[in-house]
Design a protein around this motif. Structure first.
Motif, PDB file in Angstrom:
ATOM      1  N   GLY A  95       2.996  -9.140 -27.066  1.00  0.00           N
ATOM      2  CA  GLY A  95       2.170  -7.956 -27.251  1.00  0.00           C
ATOM      3  C   GLY A  95       2.279  -7.361 -28.629  1.00  0.00           C
ATOM      4  N   VAL A  96       2.607  -8.194 -29.609  1.00  0.00           N
ATOM      5  CA  VAL A  96       2.780  -7.749 -30.994  1.00  0.00           C
ATOM      6  C   VAL A  96       1.686  -8.378 -31.848  1.00  0.00           C
ATOM      7  CG1 VAL A  96       4.301  -7.807 -33.012  1.00  0.00           C
ATOM      8  CG2 VAL A  96       5.277  -7.522 -30.718  1.00  0.00           C
ATOM      9  N   PRO A  97       0.964  -7.591 -32.630  1.00  0.00           N
ATOM     10  CA  PRO A  97      -0.097  -8.172 -33.461  1.00  0.00           C
ATOM     11  C   PRO A  97       0.470  -9.049 -34.568  1.00  0.00           C
ATOM     12  CG  PRO A  97       0.173  -5.834 -33.961  1.00  0.00           C
ATOM     13  CD  PRO A  97       1.013  -6.113 -32.761  1.00  0.00           C
ATOM     14  N   ALA A  98      -0.143 -10.206 -34.740  1.00  0.00           N
ATOM     15  CA  ALA A  98       0.244 -11.120 -35.816  1.00  0.00           C
ATOM     16  C   ALA A  98      -0.679 -10.931 -37.010  1.00  0.00           C
ATOM     17  CB  ALA A  98       0.164 -12.569 -35.323  1.00  0.00           C
ATOM     18  N   ASP A  99      -0.285 -11.463 -38.137  1.00  0.00           N
ATOM     19  CA  ASP A  99      -1.194 -11.576 -39.269  1.00  0.00           C
ATOM     20  C   ASP A  99      -2.412 -12.373 -38.802  1.00  0.00           C
ATOM     21  OD1 ASP A  99      -2.555 -12.513 -41.567  1.00  0.00           O
ATOM     22  OD2 ASP A  99      -0.727 -12.508 -42.756  1.00  0.00           O
ATOM     23  N   PRO A 100      -3.620 -11.835 -38.888  1.00  0.00           N
ATOM     24  CA  PRO A 100      -4.797 -12.543 -38.378  1.00  0.00           C
ATOM     25  C   PRO A 100      -4.990 -13.934 -38.969  1.00  0.00           C
ATOM     26  CG  PRO A 100      -5.351 -10.269 -38.907  1.00  0.00           C
ATOM     27  CD  PRO A 100      -3.967 -10.508 -39.432  1.00  0.00           C
ATOM     28  N   THR A 101      -4.509 -14.143 -40.205  1.00  0.00           N
ATOM     29  CA  THR A 101      -4.696 -15.450 -40.824  1.00  0.00           C
ATOM     30  C   THR A 101      -3.830 -16.521 -40.165  1.00  0.00           C
ATOM     31  OG1 THR A 101      -2.978 -15.104 -42.509  1.00  0.00           O
ATOM     32  CG2 THR A 101      -5.212 -14.351 -43.028  1.00  0.00           C
ATOM     33  N   TRP A 102      -2.822 -16.123 -39.392  1.00  0.00           N
ATOM     34  CA  TRP A 102      -1.976 -17.115 -38.724  1.00  0.00           C
ATOM     35  C   TRP A 102      -2.751 -17.898 -37.672  1.00  0.00           C
ATOM     36  CZ3 TRP A 102       3.305 -14.180 -37.819  1.00  0.00           C
ATOM     37  CH2 TRP A 102       3.849 -13.873 -39.060  1.00  0.00           C
ATOM     38  N   TRP A 103      -3.837 -17.342 -37.195  1.00  0.00           N
ATOM     39  CA  TRP A 103      -4.666 -18.063 -36.222  1.00  0.00           C
ATOM     40  C   TRP A 103      -5.597 -19.077 -36.896  1.00  0.00           C
ATOM     41  CZ3 TRP A 103      -3.391 -17.814 -31.316  1.00  0.00           C
ATOM     42  CH2 TRP A 103      -2.804 -16.661 -30.797  1.00  0.00           C
ATOM     43  N   ASP A 104      -5.715 -19.009 -38.203  1.00  0.00           N
ATOM     44  CA  ASP A 104      -6.663 -19.884 -38.905  1.00  0.00           C
ATOM     45  C   ASP A 104      -6.260 -21.348 -38.768  1.00  0.00           C
ATOM     46  OD1 ASP A 104      -7.947 -17.603 -39.688  1.00  0.00           O
ATOM     47  OD2 ASP A 104      -7.229 -17.648 -41.763  1.00  0.00           O
ATOM     48  N   VAL A 105      -7.260 -22.189 -38.604  1.00  0.00           N
ATOM     49  CA  VAL A 105      -7.043 -23.630 -38.477  1.00  0.00           C
ATOM     50  C   VAL A 105      -7.746 -24.330 -39.631  1.00  0.00           C
ATOM     51  CG1 VAL A 105      -7.408 -25.665 -37.030  1.00  0.00           C
ATOM     52  CG2 VAL A 105      -6.879 -23.459 -35.976  1.00  0.00           C
ATOM     53  N   PRO A 106      -7.037 -25.158 -40.396  1.00  0.00           N
ATOM     54  CA  PRO A 106      -7.677 -25.880 -41.499  1.00  0.00           C
ATOM     55  C   PRO A 106      -8.774 -26.807 -40.969  1.00  0.00           C
ATOM     56  CG  PRO A 106      -5.286 -26.032 -41.639  1.00  0.00           C
ATOM     57  CD  PRO A 106      -5.596 -25.458 -40.295  1.00  0.00           C
ATOM     58  N   PRO A 107      -9.722 -27.169 -41.819  1.00  0.00           N
ATOM     59  CA  PRO A 107     -10.748 -28.134 -41.403  1.00  0.00           C
ATOM     60  C   PRO A 107     -10.097 -29.451 -40.984  1.00  0.00           C
ATOM     61  CG  PRO A 107     -11.324 -27.108 -43.495  1.00  0.00           C
ATOM     62  CD  PRO A 107      -9.920 -26.693 -43.203  1.00  0.00           C
ATOM     63  N   ARG A 108     -10.705 -30.095 -40.020  1.00  0.00           N
ATOM     64  CA  ARG A 108     -10.203 -31.407 -39.594  1.00  0.00           C
ATOM     65  C   ARG A 108     -10.365 -32.418 -40.723  1.00  0.00           C
ATOM     66  NH1 ARG A 108      -9.801 -33.102 -34.092  1.00  0.00           N
ATOM     67  NH2 ARG A 108      -9.827 -31.330 -32.658  1.00  0.00           N
ATOM     68  N   PRO A 109      -9.379 -33.264 -40.916  1.00  0.00           N
ATOM     69  CA  PRO A 109      -9.532 -34.324 -41.924  1.00  0.00           C
ATOM     70  C   PRO A 109     -10.699 -35.244 -41.563  1.00  0.00           C
ATOM     71  CG  PRO A 109      -7.255 -34.127 -41.184  1.00  0.00           C
ATOM     72  CD  PRO A 109      -8.068 -33.290 -40.267  1.00  0.00           C
ATOM     73  N   ALA A 110     -11.359 -35.765 -42.571  1.00  0.00           N
ATOM     74  CA  ALA A 110     -12.469 -36.694 -42.329  1.00  0.00           C
ATOM     75  C   ALA A 110     -11.943 -37.965 -41.655  1.00  0.00           C
ATOM     76  CB  ALA A 110     -13.148 -37.049 -43.650  1.00  0.00           C
ATOM     77  N   VAL A 111     -12.742 -38.510 -40.766  1.00  0.00           N
ATOM     78  CA  VAL A 111     -12.376 -39.754 -40.088  1.00  0.00           C
ATOM     79  C   VAL A 111     -12.390 -40.901 -41.102  1.00  0.00           C
ATOM     80  CG1 VAL A 111     -13.006 -41.391 -38.276  1.00  0.00           C
ATOM     81  CG2 VAL A 111     -13.290 -38.921 -37.903  1.00  0.00           C
ATOM     82  N   LYS A 112     -11.304 -41.651 -41.154  1.00  0.00           N
ATOM     83  CA  LYS A 112     -11.189 -42.740 -42.117  1.00  0.00           C
ATOM     84  C   LYS A 112     -11.766 -44.031 -41.540  1.00  0.00           C
ATOM     85  CE  LYS A 112      -7.013 -40.870 -44.287  1.00  0.00           C
ATOM     86  NZ  LYS A 112      -5.596 -41.131 -44.632  1.00  0.00           N
ATOM     87  N   PRO A 113     -12.271 -44.910 -42.400  1.00  0.00           N
ATOM     88  CA  PRO A 113     -12.701 -46.230 -41.929  1.00  0.00           C
ATOM     89  C   PRO A 113     -11.557 -46.940 -41.213  1.00  0.00           C
ATOM     90  CG  PRO A 113     -13.419 -45.863 -44.178  1.00  0.00           C
ATOM     91  CD  PRO A 113     -12.500 -44.729 -43.839  1.00  0.00           C
ATOM     92  N   TRP A 114     -11.915 -47.830 -40.298  1.00  0.00           N
ATOM     93  CA  TRP A 114     -10.928 -48.456 -39.421  1.00  0.00           C
ATOM     94  C   TRP A 114      -9.813 -49.127 -40.214  1.00  0.00           C
ATOM     95  CZ3 TRP A 114      -8.842 -53.230 -38.563  1.00  0.00           C
ATOM     96  CH2 TRP A 114      -8.151 -53.411 -37.354  1.00  0.00           C
ATOM     97  N   LEU A 115     -10.150 -49.891 -41.231  1.00  0.00           N
ATOM     98  CA  LEU A 115      -9.147 -50.642 -41.967  1.00  0.00           C
ATOM     99  C   LEU A 115      -8.170 -49.719 -42.688  1.00  0.00           C
ATOM    100  CD1 LEU A 115      -8.240 -53.497 -42.630  1.00  0.00           C
ATOM    101  CD2 LEU A 115      -9.713 -53.439 -44.660  1.00  0.00           C
ATOM    102  N   ILE A 116      -8.685 -48.650 -43.284  1.00  0.00           N
ATOM    103  CA  ILE A 116      -7.820 -47.693 -43.976  1.00  0.00           C
ATOM    104  C   ILE A 116      -6.921 -46.970 -42.972  1.00  0.00           C
ATOM    105  CG2 ILE A 116      -7.792 -45.575 -45.336  1.00  0.00           C
ATOM    106  CD1 ILE A 116     -10.330 -46.527 -46.704  1.00  0.00           C
TER     107      ILE A 116
END
Length: 254
Positions: free
Chosen positions: A192-213
């Motif tokens: 019940g304690v407020p956090a820094d709102p930025t702590w909920w932020d999620v970075p963008p997902r990394p791009a899907v790499k080609p199969w071989l890489i």
């Protein structure tokens, strides 16, 4: 409610891997939670973190529980068992019986106790078919233990943002700095304690790499992280054999 003495117990999850300070010591979600509680409670707030990477459940109980209780905390976080489910001989029902006994012991002191449903880390790792059912059992049983003991349950399992690889470190097993911030926000929400709102932020997902890489990355990961882990299992060693708790005493934060 307010808390003045917080003890964090567990393994690498609570030690803070892989979220280092500039000096290389790991920060992690527990330090972030302690910092926020210290801001609210002032100079009287104290914090101990006894967690050590690689520790199995019984070692965590034997090494950390009684020393922590001797510090008379009014808030305890207890996260244990994740390393046990990676072992072939793990017996999840027996493990959770011991888990409930430990939570009951802590709650009998009058302290508030935080426990966890772990996020799904195994879906991207080898051995998922063996380990995933055990994790699901532990997470389900954790809710039942919390109900019976009055502990506070932090549910990371049902937060599907943890499927984002950006919340995990390069070793694919421990959380990144962003993952620890989000976990700290979850813990504070349960308190019940407020956090820094930025702590909920999620970075963008990394791009899907080609199969071989992607397969090439998997091979490098296996050589750098999986092979040493297997070697430690075969030789009876642990990543935490030479590690001491980062905050073994109940002290005010700097």
């Amino acid at each position: 409610m307010s808390w003045s003495r917080y003890a964090a117990l567990g393994d690498s999850f609570t030690e803070g891997m892989d979220d280092p300070y500039d000096d290389g010591v790991f920060r992690g979600w527990a330090d972030l939670v302690a910092g926020r509680l210290s801001e609210l409670n002032g100079p009287g707030f104290a914090y101990a973190n006894l967690a050590i990477r690689g520790r199995l459940y019984d070692a965590i109980v034997a090494e950390q529980v009684e020393p922590a209780l001797a510090m008379k905390p009014d808030l305890i976080s207890f996260a244990a068992g994740a390393n046990d489910v990676l072992r072939r001989r793990c017996d999840p029902p027996a493990l959770m019986e011991r888990f409930e006994a430990t939570i009951t012991r802590m709650r009998a002191t009058g302290a508030d106790v935080l426990m966890f449903r772990f996020a799904d880390v195994m879906s991207r790792l080898p051995g998922n078919n063996l380990v995933a059912p055990r994790i699901r059992f532990l997470n389900r049983a954790a809710g039942e233990v919390a109900d019976r003991t009055g502990a506070r349950l932090v549910d990371l399992w049902n937060d599907h943002e943890y499927a984002n690889p950006a919340l995990w470190s390069i070793d694919r097993l421990h959380m990144s700095a962003a993952g620890h911030r989000r976990t700290a926000a979850h813990v504070l929400a349960v308190l019940g304690v407020p956090a820094d709102p930025t702590w909920w932020d999620v970075p963008p997902r990394p791009a899907v790499k080609p199969w071989l890489i992607a397969r090439s990355d998997d091979a490098r990961w296996a050589g750098r992280y999986l092979a040493p882990w297997i070697k430690r299992r075969l030789t009876g060693r642990s990543s935490g054999d030479d590690v001491r708790p980062k905050r073994p005493d109940m002290l005010p934060l700097d």
